[in-house]
Scaffold this active site. Structure first.
Site, PDB file in Angstrom:
ATOM      1  N   ARG A 137     -39.919  68.186  12.832  1.00 18.19           N
ATOM      2  CA  ARG A 137     -38.818  67.163  12.987  1.00 18.19           C
ATOM      3  C   ARG A 137     -37.714  67.359  11.858  1.00 18.19           C
ATOM      4  O   ARG A 137     -37.902  66.714  10.953  1.00 18.19           O
ATOM      5  CB  ARG A 137     -39.537  65.695  12.952  1.00 18.19           C
ATOM      6  CG  ARG A 137     -40.405  65.599  14.215  1.00 18.19           C
ATOM      7  CD  ARG A 137     -40.680  64.346  14.286  1.00 18.19           C
ATOM      8  NE  ARG A 137     -39.799  63.594  14.992  1.00 18.19           N
ATOM      9  CZ  ARG A 137     -39.819  62.414  15.265  1.00 18.19           C
ATOM     10  NH1 ARG A 137     -40.563  61.325  14.816  1.00 18.19           N
ATOM     11  NH2 ARG A 137     -39.026  61.663  15.897  1.00 18.19           N
ATOM     12  N   GLN A 153     -33.373  69.569  16.049  1.00 21.71           N
ATOM     13  CA  GLN A 153     -33.227  68.423  16.895  1.00 21.71           C
ATOM     14  C   GLN A 153     -32.988  68.883  18.298  1.00 21.71           C
ATOM     15  O   GLN A 153     -33.455  68.118  19.310  1.00 21.71           O
ATOM     16  CB  GLN A 153     -32.008  67.579  16.576  1.00 21.71           C
ATOM     17  CG  GLN A 153     -32.529  66.818  15.191  1.00 21.71           C
ATOM     18  CD  GLN A 153     -31.355  66.102  14.834  1.00 21.71           C
ATOM     19  OE1 GLN A 153     -30.054  66.072  15.239  1.00 21.71           O
ATOM     20  NE2 GLN A 153     -31.474  65.148  13.857  1.00 21.71           N
ATOM     21  N   ASP A 174     -36.428  69.092  20.160  1.00 19.97           N
ATOM     22  CA  ASP A 174     -37.534  68.224  19.965  1.00 19.97           C
ATOM     23  C   ASP A 174     -37.720  67.448  21.248  1.00 19.97           C
ATOM     24  O   ASP A 174     -37.077  66.509  21.772  1.00 19.97           O
ATOM     25  CB  ASP A 174     -36.828  67.125  18.996  1.00 19.97           C
ATOM     26  CG  ASP A 174     -37.733  66.129  18.430  1.00 19.97           C
ATOM     27  OD1 ASP A 174     -38.907  66.261  19.208  1.00 19.97           O
ATOM     28  OD2 ASP A 174     -37.699  65.191  17.761  1.00 19.97           O
ATOM     29  N   SER A 217     -39.033  63.753  21.465  1.00 16.54           N
ATOM     30  CA  SER A 217     -37.997  62.609  21.272  1.00 16.54           C
ATOM     31  C   SER A 217     -37.111  62.646  22.546  1.00 16.54           C
ATOM     32  O   SER A 217     -37.098  61.435  22.774  1.00 16.54           O
ATOM     33  CB  SER A 217     -36.973  63.040  20.222  1.00 16.54           C
ATOM     34  OG  SER A 217     -37.569  62.740  18.804  1.00 16.54           O
ATOM     35  N   TYR A 238     -42.613  59.877  10.762  1.00 16.64           N
ATOM     36  CA  TYR A 238     -43.629  58.912  11.456  1.00 16.64           C
ATOM     37  C   TYR A 238     -44.168  58.140  10.400  1.00 16.64           C
ATOM     38  O   TYR A 238     -43.645  58.108   9.157  1.00 16.64           O
ATOM     39  CB  TYR A 238     -44.887  59.948  11.774  1.00 16.64           C
ATOM     40  CG  TYR A 238     -44.301  60.642  12.940  1.00 16.64           C
ATOM     41  CD1 TYR A 238     -44.118  60.170  14.286  1.00 16.64           C
ATOM     42  CD2 TYR A 238     -44.011  62.091  13.007  1.00 16.64           C
ATOM     43  CE1 TYR A 238     -44.009  61.103  15.437  1.00 16.64           C
ATOM     44  CE2 TYR A 238     -43.963  62.748  13.901  1.00 16.64           C
ATOM     45  CZ  TYR A 238     -43.771  62.379  15.196  1.00 16.64           C
ATOM     46  OH  TYR A 238     -43.397  63.227  16.186  1.00 16.64           O
TER      47      TYR A 238
END
Length: 374
Positions: A119, A124, A127, A130, A224
């Site tokens: 992450r 991104q 990912d 997500s 997280y």
């Protein structure tokens, strides 16, 4: 090099790892794309859609493929069909797939797990956790709205005023924030809580109220939350109880890959909600945030309906596939050079996502599960 797109066979899986609109990105760099017949059918994509995009539709797509793309992990029998030293890209929950990990290791294949993509900012666009959580958060609100026996928005009519529904979201990660935004679009009054202090500003930016419990925050690595102690968990449940009781809809989204979901809400807390209230637990598959929630089932606690999520992104297969395929293609092209796909382990994204390579298990937690030395 041939890129094989595998048809999903696991029960309930409707997504596909590559959509026609992205085939050209692979062909343009000299890769061949072969798709198993019917691979996209459950997501509303026909074989002709793939052919029109330049892919080959072939029942033997996996045979001799240098790269295999899928959503769920390959079956162990499929590993034998791949070319030597092939690359597989999929979700790969290693704790449940140790036999497959052994098969991939022993065959010398490179297995990349989409849930292990680091992450970081540069990753991104790859990912998948997500992107799929984004879909799940949206779906959660639709599920709740379908089941709640009242309006979501404020309605003012000549016959009287109907107050808006009250929605409480626990967990303000990607899924939680999308649930907040969707519930707000439907006109609900939304409140949200997260153990990470940084999430408060994001919650408020979407027009929701952030619930302050005056407990220590649990900021962890990679965005997280850190695991909480049992004592803090007990205190948190006590402080959340009146907020849960006041909600018409409760949506829980707190999950951390590789760990059991934290139990945020007891069955007694659910039973204290008003009759007809609805609970949606998106973490039901990983143990559940709500005591008594069951993945893939709708149960009743007191007079409250509790819906346990199971492979929720697959319920919106077309858009979930589009997002997942974009993640996969971006990771694949990161390893592309001169018409071939060659993993570069100096790249932290590739290294972080790799489970097996060249006859070894590179992912330390998986080595521990297999009882191998570092």
């Amino acid at each position: 090099m041939k890129i094989a797109v595998v048809g999903e066979t696991r029960p309930g899986e409707r997504r596909v790892a590559l959509v026609p609109g992205l085939v050209s990105r692979l062909i343009e760099v000299g890769l061949q794309v072969a798709v198993e017949p019917g691979a996209g059918a459950a997501a509303g994509i026909t074989d002709d859609d793939y052919r029109d995009a330049g892919a080959e539709v072939d029942a033997g797509a996996l045979a001799g493929a240098g790269v295999a793309l899928s959503v769920q992990p390959l079956a162990a029998r499929q590993v034998r069909d791949l070319a030597p030293n092939a690359v597989t890209i999929s979700f790969l929950p290693v704790a449940q797939e140790l036999e497959l990990v052994r098969a991939l290791r022993d065959a010398g294949h490179t297995a990349l797990a989409m849930e292990l993509v680091p992450r970081i900012s540069r990753a991104q666009s790859m990912d998948a956790l997500s992107s799929q959580a984004f879909v799940a958060g949206y779906r959660a609100v639709l599920v709740a709205a379908e089941r709640l026996p009242r309006f979501f928005p404020l309605s003012m009519t000549a016959s009287g005023t109907i107050p808006p529904a009250r929605v409480l979201v626990l967990g303000a990660g990607v899924a939680g924030l999308q649930a907040i935004a969707t519930a707000r679009r439907l006109g609900a009054v939304v409140r949200a809580y997260d153990v990470r202090a940084a999430s408060a500003e994001e919650v408020r930016s979407l027009g929701a109220e952030f619930v302050e419990l005056e407990l220590p925050t649990l900021e962890g690595a990679g965005g997280y939350a850190r695991e909480m102690t049992e004592e803090r968990s007990r205190m948190q449940r006590e402080l959340l109880a009146p907020h849960v009781a006041d909600a018409d809809v409760l949506i829980t989204t707190a999950a951390v890959p590789g760990r059991a979901a934290p139990m945020l809400v007891t069955s007694d807390m659910v039973a204290a909600m008003r009759p007809g209230s609805v609970v949606v637990d998106l973490a039901a598959e990983s143990g559940g945030n709500v005591e008594g929630a069951k993945p893939g089932e709708e149960v009743t606690i007191g007079e409250v309906s509790v819906w346990g999520g199971q492979n929720v992104p697959s319920q919106l297969a077309a858009q979930a596939s589009q997002l997942y395929a974009t993640n996969v293609v971006n990771l694949l092209l990161l390893m592309h050079s001169d018409g071939t796909v060659t993993p570069d382990f100096d790249d932290e994204i590739v290294a972080g996502a790799c489970v097996t390579h060249a006859g070894e298990v590179r992912h330390a937690p998986t080595r521990e599960l297999l009882g191998e030395e570092s």
